[in-house]
Write a protein that holds these residues in place. Structure first.
Motif, PDB file in Angstrom:
ATOM      1  N   SER A 256      -0.005  52.002   8.960  1.00  0.00           N
ATOM      2  CA  SER A 256       1.449  52.656   8.709  1.00  0.00           C
ATOM      3  C   SER A 256       2.122  51.542   7.838  1.00  0.00           C
ATOM      4  O   SER A 256       1.769  50.199   7.723  1.00  0.00           O
ATOM      5  N   GLN A 257       3.261  52.096   7.444  1.00  0.00           N
ATOM      6  CA  GLN A 257       4.158  51.096   6.882  1.00  0.00           C
ATOM      7  C   GLN A 257       4.977  50.225   8.110  1.00  0.00           C
ATOM      8  O   GLN A 257       4.778  50.592   9.135  1.00  0.00           O
ATOM      9  N   ALA A 258       5.602  49.190   7.771  1.00  0.00           N
ATOM     10  CA  ALA A 258       5.885  48.218   8.764  1.00  0.00           C
ATOM     11  C   ALA A 258       7.382  47.800   8.484  1.00  0.00           C
ATOM     12  O   ALA A 258       7.774  47.819   7.339  1.00  0.00           O
ATOM     13  N   ALA A 259       8.136  47.716   9.632  1.00  0.00           N
ATOM     14  CA  ALA A 259       9.652  47.394   9.421  1.00  0.00           C
ATOM     15  C   ALA A 259       9.795  45.661   9.596  1.00  0.00           C
ATOM     16  O   ALA A 259       9.359  45.450  10.673  1.00  0.00           O
ATOM     17  N   PRO A 260      10.273  45.059   8.887  1.00  0.00           N
ATOM     18  CA  PRO A 260      10.328  43.542   8.970  1.00  0.00           C
ATOM     19  C   PRO A 260      11.646  43.060   9.478  1.00  0.00           C
ATOM     20  O   PRO A 260      12.800  43.498   9.152  1.00  0.00           O
ATOM     21  N   LEU A 261      11.350  42.277  10.547  1.00  0.00           N
ATOM     22  CA  LEU A 261      12.478  41.610  11.093  1.00  0.00           C
ATOM     23  C   LEU A 261      12.509  39.985  11.288  1.00  0.00           C
ATOM     24  O   LEU A 261      11.880  39.731  12.221  1.00  0.00           O
ATOM     25  N   PRO A 262      12.737  39.658  10.015  1.00  0.00           N
ATOM     26  CA  PRO A 262      12.233  38.024   9.996  1.00  0.00           C
ATOM     27  C   PRO A 262      13.348  37.239  10.575  1.00  0.00           C
ATOM     28  O   PRO A 262      13.770  36.181  10.037  1.00  0.00           O
ATOM     29  N   ILE A 263      13.579  37.259  11.833  1.00  0.00           N
ATOM     30  CA  ILE A 263      14.290  36.515  12.704  1.00  0.00           C
ATOM     31  C   ILE A 263      13.471  35.698  13.952  1.00  0.00           C
ATOM     32  O   ILE A 263      12.690  36.718  14.469  1.00  0.00           O
ATOM     33  N   GLU A 264      13.521  34.496  14.096  1.00  0.00           N
ATOM     34  CA  GLU A 264      12.832  34.054  15.242  1.00  0.00           C
ATOM     35  C   GLU A 264      13.512  34.209  16.489  1.00  0.00           C
ATOM     36  O   GLU A 264      14.878  34.200  16.740  1.00  0.00           O
ATOM     37  N   ASN A 265      12.778  33.852  17.539  1.00  0.00           N
ATOM     38  CA  ASN A 265      13.520  33.920  19.018  1.00  0.00           C
ATOM     39  C   ASN A 265      14.487  35.173  19.338  1.00  0.00           C
ATOM     40  O   ASN A 265      15.421  34.948  19.990  1.00  0.00           O
ATOM     41  N   ILE A 266      13.622  36.268  18.919  1.00  0.00           N
ATOM     42  CA  ILE A 266      14.266  37.478  19.450  1.00  0.00           C
ATOM     43  C   ILE A 266      14.234  37.731  20.868  1.00  0.00           C
ATOM     44  O   ILE A 266      13.283  37.820  21.305  1.00  0.00           O
ATOM     45  N   ASP A 267      15.208  37.828  21.571  1.00  0.00           N
ATOM     46  CA  ASP A 267      15.162  37.881  23.110  1.00  0.00           C
ATOM     47  C   ASP A 267      15.426  39.329  23.321  1.00  0.00           C
ATOM     48  O   ASP A 267      15.951  40.136  22.394  1.00  0.00           O
TER      49      ASP A 267
ATOM     50  N   ASN B 298      22.608  32.155  26.672  1.00  0.00           N
ATOM     51  CA  ASN B 298      23.607  32.085  25.794  1.00  0.00           C
ATOM     52  C   ASN B 298      23.336  32.843  24.556  1.00  0.00           C
ATOM     53  O   ASN B 298      23.752  32.705  23.362  1.00  0.00           O
ATOM     54  N   PHE B 299      22.442  33.886  24.881  1.00  0.00           N
ATOM     55  CA  PHE B 299      22.077  35.000  23.879  1.00  0.00           C
ATOM     56  C   PHE B 299      23.311  35.715  23.240  1.00  0.00           C
ATOM     57  O   PHE B 299      24.342  35.722  24.126  1.00  0.00           O
ATOM     58  N   GLU B 300      23.068  36.123  21.989  1.00  0.00           N
ATOM     59  CA  GLU B 300      24.086  36.920  21.567  1.00  0.00           C
ATOM     60  C   GLU B 300      24.430  38.086  22.547  1.00  0.00           C
ATOM     61  O   GLU B 300      23.770  38.942  22.888  1.00  0.00           O
ATOM     62  N   GLY B 301      25.630  38.347  22.837  1.00  0.00           N
ATOM     63  CA  GLY B 301      26.232  39.522  23.282  1.00  0.00           C
ATOM     64  C   GLY B 301      25.805  39.512  24.958  1.00  0.00           C
ATOM     65  O   GLY B 301      26.138  40.403  25.559  1.00  0.00           O
ATOM     66  N   ARG B 302      25.383  38.428  25.514  1.00  0.00           N
ATOM     67  CA  ARG B 302      24.653  38.153  26.791  1.00  0.00           C
ATOM     68  C   ARG B 302      25.945  38.362  27.816  1.00  0.00           C
ATOM     69  O   ARG B 302      25.847  38.971  28.698  1.00  0.00           O
ATOM     70  N   GLN B 303      27.210  37.755  27.418  1.00  0.00           N
ATOM     71  CA  GLN B 303      28.316  38.077  28.474  1.00  0.00           C
ATOM     72  C   GLN B 303      29.228  38.921  28.043  1.00  0.00           C
ATOM     73  O   GLN B 303      30.382  38.883  28.709  1.00  0.00           O
ATOM     74  N   GLY B 304      28.798  39.819  27.046  1.00  0.00           N
ATOM     75  CA  GLY B 304      29.670  40.824  26.721  1.00  0.00           C
ATOM     76  C   GLY B 304      29.585  40.819  25.108  1.00  0.00           C
ATOM     77  O   GLY B 304      29.185  39.736  24.372  1.00  0.00           O
TER      78      GLY B 304
ATOM     79  N   MET C  68      25.167  17.968  29.440  1.00  0.00           N
ATOM     80  CA  MET C  68      24.685  18.941  28.302  1.00  0.00           C
ATOM     81  C   MET C  68      25.703  20.210  28.104  1.00  0.00           C
ATOM     82  O   MET C  68      26.287  20.586  29.018  1.00  0.00           O
ATOM     83  N   ILE C  69      25.490  20.639  27.044  1.00  0.00           N
ATOM     84  CA  ILE C  69      26.140  21.615  26.407  1.00  0.00           C
ATOM     85  C   ILE C  69      25.268  22.612  25.461  1.00  0.00           C
ATOM     86  O   ILE C  69      24.773  21.759  24.567  1.00  0.00           O
ATOM     87  N   THR C  70      25.250  23.698  25.447  1.00  0.00           N
ATOM     88  CA  THR C  70      24.660  24.435  24.134  1.00  0.00           C
ATOM     89  C   THR C  70      25.738  24.871  23.278  1.00  0.00           C
ATOM     90  O   THR C  70      26.780  25.082  23.465  1.00  0.00           O
ATOM     91  N   TYR C  71      25.161  24.981  22.064  1.00  0.00           N
ATOM     92  CA  TYR C  71      25.928  25.261  20.848  1.00  0.00           C
ATOM     93  C   TYR C  71      25.605  26.591  20.253  1.00  0.00           C
ATOM     94  O   TYR C  71      26.222  27.142  19.269  1.00  0.00           O
ATOM     95  N   GLY C  72      24.468  26.986  20.701  1.00  0.00           N
ATOM     96  CA  GLY C  72      23.678  28.027  19.813  1.00  0.00           C
ATOM     97  C   GLY C  72      23.595  29.373  20.596  1.00  0.00           C
ATOM     98  O   GLY C  72      23.967  29.834  21.582  1.00  0.00           O
ATOM     99  N   THR C  73      22.424  30.317  20.301  1.00  0.00           N
ATOM    100  CA  THR C  73      22.200  31.589  20.956  1.00  0.00           C
ATOM    101  C   THR C  73      20.793  31.628  21.658  1.00  0.00           C
ATOM    102  O   THR C  73      20.463  32.808  21.838  1.00  0.00           O
ATOM    103  N   ASN C  74      20.510  30.266  21.867  1.00  0.00           N
ATOM    104  CA  ASN C  74      19.300  30.380  23.098  1.00  0.00           C
ATOM    105  C   ASN C  74      19.598  29.082  23.740  1.00  0.00           C
ATOM    106  O   ASN C  74      19.791  28.156  23.114  1.00  0.00           O
ATOM    107  N   PRO C  75      18.915  29.067  24.823  1.00  0.00           N
ATOM    108  CA  PRO C  75      18.907  27.826  25.902  1.00  0.00           C
ATOM    109  C   PRO C  75      18.343  26.548  25.151  1.00  0.00           C
ATOM    110  O   PRO C  75      18.805  25.439  25.590  1.00  0.00           O
ATOM    111  N   GLY C  76      17.537  26.759  24.164  1.00  0.00           N
ATOM    112  CA  GLY C  76      17.089  25.474  23.669  1.00  0.00           C
ATOM    113  C   GLY C  76      18.000  24.873  22.757  1.00  0.00           C
ATOM    114  O   GLY C  76      17.584  23.644  22.329  1.00  0.00           O
TER     115      GLY C  76
END
Lengths: 468, 196
Positions: free
Chosen positions: B10-21, A433-439, A290-298
């Motif tokens: 309150s007012q709310a700040a939108p960040l419509p991105i999924e899987n924010i780690d 593989n998150f954005e910026g994880r390794q720098g 396997m290999i990942t191509y994106g920015t989360n391990p899924g």
């Protein structure tokens, strides 16, 4: 005891509940607490503020791993903030009487590597650490999970944690893995199938022939990445492989005591007919390297597959998918096979154990590092490094143009100097593989140690099955 | 004074991105502090600032329109990845008291609840509607009522959210988990003594 069949998870969790009351999360007793420099200082401050002592120093083990340099570990840490954090850990351990495996100590290493190799991690335990990859210890049949610093403070102060009991998931992997396909590929495959949130809210038990056939180190790799599909933790029932691994280890029970323990550990399994909230079944024969191509391990694919096309992604998820590919500098539908890479990182709590290093060494023996790339081999612990030297693996790596460094978390999260530059591709045996994880700006492709070895000698993404 | 959460409009700040780690919420290189303060400056650091530390003008937290927002609205599966509590500290330190999403990672949820940041989980549909409401009027006032466990949009559309009753009590009254655990000390000691 009731006669209702129970899962292994229920047995261990319920056996550690100090108090359960309606409307409250459980109060769970923790057998073993691991701490490190990054997520503990604020917890110790909390203890000082209350005038509290550590509840039981004998249940607490400390090491420095997250931000330590992997070169010249005998010199003072150059980076001021990292040095301060490690010094803080020393002061705190001294003040509260906790054993610390500091830099240069023969037992120092990545917290999830040293616990098992020292035999501190034993079946049937509850184990926590302020680190999400604590799930690694589940490979021995434990309830082990990552916690935040406020929870570290709870455990230091009272040896207990307030925690809602998760739901239970069984993941069965039947059949056998193809040659060249490893534990890392198995777990990356499962995560790609169920997504990076596919097990959130659950504690996973792994079972089936393909899991049973893994070595202890392979099982640790699988359990380690449970968090990457959102699981609270992952576990594998202990068996003869587990007992053989533990026998004779530094802090494992010895002699007759060990034999007695083994008899008790043999009871640690899910009863026939026990109910899980969710059951997933996979066939090992379907798994490719396997290999990942994106920015989360899924976001993973078989090395011979192509990155999904936009049409293959649900409409609502397309903006996040495109953002991810844009960061990675990849196009929908692209094949990664033959893609040139810049860095290879072999390390982390996922894949920096002796078997990983042996596997890489066996593959690269007599071969040379591809020109124009950098290869970092960062062992999981001093014991792993010492073993590697004893087996002459260091000579193999040196001969190939790789460097065997000192232990630590290193480029897995880039808290120390080991960072991948912006825009560069790093083939990595780590877990994220998150954005910026390794720098900042670094582009990570997660793979197995074998696939990393292929990249190290060819400078490209390749299919290891054609080469072993 | 003890911090508490009851009702917030309150007012709310939108960040419509999924899987924010949590590596995005606070990158690892900013985890070297040994206190809990000051993490807000580096909240979403690499989305908020360029490599030369100049602000990225198109990022929501750099848009003065949302300056007063105390609610963050984010895409599905918020807070995945690393267990770093620094993520919750950064969100709290920046000035957010509530995060609304349609799914939260487990460890992040616990960490927020331990730091007076209320994770409010709503349906995908309600989340989509919330983003639409903010897009139509960036100054839209959203009300989060912890006691009644309800979120209300300006047009009166409301939805309920779940929270463990114990944690709710802690947030509303500023109670501390460790005080509760210390009160159980005799039971904990008895438990430890009973372990072989």
């Amino acid at each position: 005891m009731s006669n209702t069949p129970q899962t292994l998870f229920d047995k261990i969790w319920d056996n550690h509940v100090v108090k359960r009351q309606e409307g409250y999360p459980d109060v769970v007793f923790i057998d073993r607490h691991f701490i490190h420099e990054v997520t503990s200082p604020q917890a110790f401050d909390g203890l000082r503020k209350r005038g509290a002592k550590v509840f039981n120093v004998n249940r607490t083990t400390a090491t420095a791993d997250h931000n330590v340099p992997t070169k010249d570990q005998h010199l003072p840490i150059r980076e001021a903030l990292s040095r301060h954090q490690v010094e803080k850990l020393r002061e705190n351990c001294k003040e509260f009487g906790i054993e610390l495996y500091d830099l240069l100590h023969p037992f120092q290493g990545i917290v999830h590597v040293i616990g098992p190799e020292l035999g501190i991690t034993q079946p049937g335990m509850t184990i926590v650490c302020g680190d999400s990859h604590t799930s690694t210890h589940g490979a021995f049949g434990n309830v082990a999970f990552g916690i935040g610093t406020s929870e570290v403070e709870q455990v230091l102060t009272t040896q207990c944690i307030i925690q809602s009991k998760p739901k239970k998931m069984l993941i069965e992997v039947n059949g056998t893995l193809e040659k060249g396909v490893t534990a890392k590929d198995l777990i990356l495959y499962i995560i790609a199938k169920i997504s990076a949130a596919g097990a959130t809210g659950y504690f996973v038990e792994y079972a089936g022939e393909a899991i049973r056939n893994l070595t202890m180190e392979g099982r640790m790799t699988v359990c380690n990445m449970s968090i990457e599909m959102g699981a609270r933790g992952g576990m594998i029932a202990p068996d003869e492989v587990t007992f053989a691994y533990l026998k004779g280890r530094r802090f494992a029970p010895q002699g007759e005591e060990f034999d007695r323990k083994v008899e008790a550990w043999k009871e640690l399994k899910t009863d026939e007919g026990a109910q899980f909230d969710k059951v997933l079944t996979f066939d090992a024969a379907d798994i490719k390297p396997m290999i990942t191509y994106g920015t989360n391990p899924g976001m993973g694919i078989g090395v011979t597959d192509h990155v999904p096309t936009l049409e293959e992604i649900p409409t609502t998820e397309q903006p996040s998918f495109e953002k991810s590919l844009n960061y990675m500098g990849l196009k929908p539908g692209e094949s990664l096979l033959g893609k040139a890479i810049d860095y290879v990182f072999i390390g982390s709590c996922t894949n920096a154990r002796i078997e990983d290093l042996r596997e890489v060494a066996e593959f690269v023996k007599g071969k040379q590092k591809a020109s124009g790339i950098e290869v970092w081999i960062v062992p999981g612990s001093n014991q792993v490094a010492e073993q590697a030297r004893a087996e002459g693996l260091d000579k193999v790596f040196e001969g190939a143009g790789f460097e065997l460094r000192g232990p630590g978390c290193s480029a897995c999260l880039g808290m120390n100097e080991d960072k991948v530059p912006a825009g560069k591709y790093a083939v990595s045996t780590s877990n994220r593989n998150f954005e910026g994880r390794q720098g900042p700006g670094a582009r990570t492709l997660l793979v197995s140690p074998l696939t990393a070895a292929v990249a190290a000698v060819t400078g490209k993404v390749g299919d290891v099955r054609e080469l072993v | 004074m003890k911090e508490t959460i009851t009702t917030l409009t309150s007012q709310a700040a939108p960040l419509p991105i999924e899987n924010i780690d949590t590596d995005q919420i606070i990158p690892a290189r900013f985890l070297k502090a040994t206190t809990r303060e000051g993490f807000g400056d580096n909240l979403f650091r690499d989305w908020r600032y360029n490599a030369d530390d100049t602000p990225k003008t198109d990022f929501v937290l750099n848009d003065p329109t949302y300056k007063a927002a105390r609610i963050l609205v984010a895409g599905k599966n918020f807070g995945m990845g690393s267990s770093r509590e620094h993520a919750a500290w950064a969100i709290h330190d920046y000035g957010f008291s509530v995060v609304i999403s349609s799914f939260f990672a487990d460890i992040f949820r616990n960490n927020s609840l331990n730091n007076f940041v209320l994770p409010v989980q709503v349906s995908d549909e309600f989340l989509a509607k919330t983003f639409a409401v903010i897009e139509a009027d960036p100054y839209a006032q959203i009300t989060v009522d912890l006691e009644n466990q309800q979120v209300t949009l300006p047009d009166g559309t409301a939805t309920a959210f779940d929270i463990n009753p114990y944690k709710k009590n802690c947030l509303m009254n500023g109670y501390d988990d460790i005080d509760y655990l210390i009160s159980l000390r005799p039971e904990i000691e008895a438990f430890q003594a009973s372990q072989v």
